[in-house]
Design an enzyme around this catalytic site. Sequence first.
Site, PDB file in Angstrom:
ATOM      1  N   LYS A  24       1.012  -1.248   0.010  1.00 48.02           N
ATOM      2  CA  LYS A  24       0.078   0.150   0.062  1.00 48.02           C
ATOM      3  C   LYS A  24       0.902   1.269  -0.032  1.00 48.02           C
ATOM      4  CE  LYS A  24      -1.264   1.221   4.131  1.00 48.02           C
ATOM      5  NZ  LYS A  24      -0.765   2.330   5.053  1.00 48.02           N
ATOM      6  N   SER A  25       1.816   1.241   0.901  1.00 53.00           N
ATOM      7  CA  SER A  25       2.744   2.446   0.834  1.00 53.00           C
ATOM      8  C   SER A  25       3.543   2.785  -0.241  1.00 53.00           C
ATOM      9  CB  SER A  25       3.453   2.490   2.109  1.00 53.00           C
ATOM     10  OG  SER A  25       2.815   2.316   3.456  1.00 53.00           O
ATOM     11  N   GLU A 308       2.859   0.478  12.641  1.00 55.05           N
ATOM     12  CA  GLU A 308       1.940  -0.501  12.005  1.00 55.05           C
ATOM     13  C   GLU A 308       1.770  -1.941  12.187  1.00 55.05           C
ATOM     14  OE1 GLU A 308       2.063   0.448   7.652  1.00 55.05           O
ATOM     15  OE2 GLU A 308       3.579  -0.844   7.485  1.00 55.05           O
ATOM     16  N   HIS A 335      -4.224   6.589  14.630  1.00 55.67           N
ATOM     17  CA  HIS A 335      -4.339   5.746  13.367  1.00 55.67           C
ATOM     18  C   HIS A 335      -5.744   5.381  12.931  1.00 55.67           C
ATOM     19  CE1 HIS A 335      -0.081   3.669  13.067  1.00 55.67           C
ATOM     20  NE2 HIS A 335      -0.180   4.973  12.808  1.00 55.67           N
TER      21      HIS A 335
HETATM   22  O1  LIG Z   1       3.641   6.749   5.001  1.00 53.04           O
HETATM   23  C1  LIG Z   1       2.964   5.455   4.918  1.00 53.04           C
HETATM   24  O2  LIG Z   1       2.723   4.943   4.165  1.00 53.04           O
HETATM   25  C2  LIG Z   1       2.664   5.263   6.362  1.00 53.04           C
HETATM   26  C3  LIG Z   1       3.412   5.723   7.380  1.00 53.04           C
HETATM   27  C4  LIG Z   1       3.209   5.314   8.794  1.00 53.04           C
HETATM   28  O3  LIG Z   1       2.286   6.192   9.516  1.00 53.04           O
HETATM   29  P1  LIG Z   1       2.506   6.975  10.913  1.00 53.04           P
HETATM   30  O4  LIG Z   1       3.721   7.525  10.810  1.00 53.04           O
HETATM   31  O5  LIG Z   1       1.123   7.785  10.978  1.00 53.04           O
HETATM   32  O6  LIG Z   1       2.381   5.656  11.696  1.00 53.04           O
HETATM   33  C5  LIG Z   1       2.383   3.979   8.813  1.00 53.04           C
HETATM   34  O7  LIG Z   1       1.770   3.549  10.113  1.00 53.04           O
HETATM   35  C6  LIG Z   1       1.052   3.976   8.191  1.00 53.04           C
HETATM   36  O8  LIG Z   1       0.634   2.481   7.842  1.00 53.04           O
HETATM   37  C7  LIG Z   1       1.680   3.932   6.382  1.00 53.04           C
HETATM   38  C1  LIG Z   2      -1.660   3.553   9.703  1.00 53.50           C
HETATM   39  C2  LIG Z   2      -2.135   2.632   8.694  1.00 53.50           C
HETATM   40  O1  LIG Z   2      -2.474   3.336   7.374  1.00 53.50           O
HETATM   41  P1  LIG Z   2      -2.699   4.905   6.801  1.00 53.50           P
HETATM   42  O2  LIG Z   2      -2.338   5.732   8.313  1.00 53.50           O
HETATM   43  O3  LIG Z   2      -1.986   4.694   5.619  1.00 53.50           O
HETATM   44  O4  LIG Z   2      -4.219   4.874   6.853  1.00 53.50           O
HETATM   45  C3  LIG Z   2      -1.856   1.260   8.410  1.00 53.50           C
HETATM   46  O5  LIG Z   2      -1.969   0.652   7.362  1.00 53.50           O
HETATM   47  O6  LIG Z   2      -1.654   0.581   9.607  1.00 53.50           O
END
Ligand SMILES: O=C(O)C1=C[C@@H](OP(=O)(O)O)[C@@H](O)[C@H](O)C1
Ligand SMILES: C=C(OP(=O)(O)O)C(=O)O
Length: 422
Positions: A24-25, A308, A335
């Site tokens: 996803k990221s 995460e 989150h």
């Molecule tokens: O940049 C990203 O794709 C993400 C960053 C993180 O967010 P946080 O920094 O808010 O934890 C992660 O927890 C999230 O699932 C995805």
């Molecule tokens: C925090 C999460 O997602 P997002 O912040 O990208 O919605 C995740 O996938 O755990």
Amino acid sequence: MTQLWPAPVARGAVRATVPVPGSKSITNRALVLAALAEGPSSLCAPLRSRDTELMAGALRSLGVEVQDGPDGSWLVTPSTLHGPAEVGCGLAGTVMRFVPPVAALAVGRITFDGDPQARQRPLGTVLDALRELGAEIDGNALPFDVHGTGKLAGGTVTIDASASSQFVSGLLLSAPRFEQGVTVLHQGKPVPSLPHIEMTVSMLRAAGVDVDDQEPNTWRVAPGKIHALDVDIEPDLSNATPFLAAAAVTGGTVTVPGWPAQTTQAGDAIREILRQMGAHVQRTDAGLTVTGPDELTPIDIDLHDVGELTPTVAALAALAPGRSQLRGIAHLRGHETDRLAALQNELNKLGGAVEQTADGLLIEPRPLTGGNWHSYADHRMATAGAILGLRVPGVAVEDIATTAKTIPDFPGMWATMLGETA
Ligand SMILES: O=C(O)C1=C[C@@H](OP(=O)(O)O)[C@@H](O)[C@H](O)C1
Ligand SMILES: C=C(OP(=O)(O)O)C(=O)O
């Protein structure tokens, strides 16, 4: 009442090979960079889930072409960004933090909104920063409007990114198209999820962008062109963790193919976490293979960089015979849901003994019993319930469909892993 999914109990050691969909990221970063690039891009094996479809939809609404290519790929053709447009963020942190900087480069009014829970997630820091960089924005949380003029001055901005690394990533991704680029300075408690900022920096550099991150808490992006992308998206390592956990909690063996030798994904940290909890972990060209121990070892770990993973690690810890402590994750209260409260509530409903600390969770071992597991519209809460259900008869997960946020068919994958018909 949302449908209840009876979490299957493992009939023995789980033995499976589980191909996992794209990250996803990585996918949502690639979509943003491709939308701002100097020519058409192709994304091979992108994740097709709610969060990435929302990102594609947001970019399409600004005039970017995102078309289906061969074998599930996406072909992205940039264009002059324009409104009027309405961007639906769903519950996607990447959409609500990465798209406003793109919208600031469009001409016209761009309206943002999302799920009710999305309106509770931290966002004002990004909008204030964009105003300082020259954007005109009405509102400080969802719903809000961006009044784009087709360009953005950019420059230097100091923010407190302790609530989310995405505040930094969102500004950096669009910054090559700001007239002066951007210098982001963080001031505040430590920024969480730093591997995700490393992912952002790495993908910007791979697209030919000059990024300086030598000084701590400082990121400089020079103005300039973003090269068209031709990117193969890695499997989502964080979304692999529930399947690897299935091996860990049943003494089985699960392999996830295509595990990268080098990666910026935070999910790679699961290798060491599972080793610490007693599993055997090996990466080969076939992928990452985890073999679970007869009994899990409790864990005391700082998850600040990999927040995460917390729902998976909490489920593992709840099945380990001893006290576990998860630290450095206070920001998880912003989150998809307040994950610390959600995990405490749901585990204790099953007979667990979980306490919140200022920055995490204290998990004492207790014999768990069945019950309804509430997901709070959070995909990783739902998968944590599935992990527990492998060992605890009678766990019924509410709203298993919320896993579609980042996994197209989690129930089907889970049944296939268990050798059951979906
Ligand atoms: O940049 C990203 O794709 C993400 C960053 C993180 O967010 P946080 O920094 O808010 O934890 C992660 O927890 C999230 O699932 C995805
Ligand atoms: C925090 C999460 O997602 P997002 O912040 O990208 O919605 C995740 O996938 O755990």
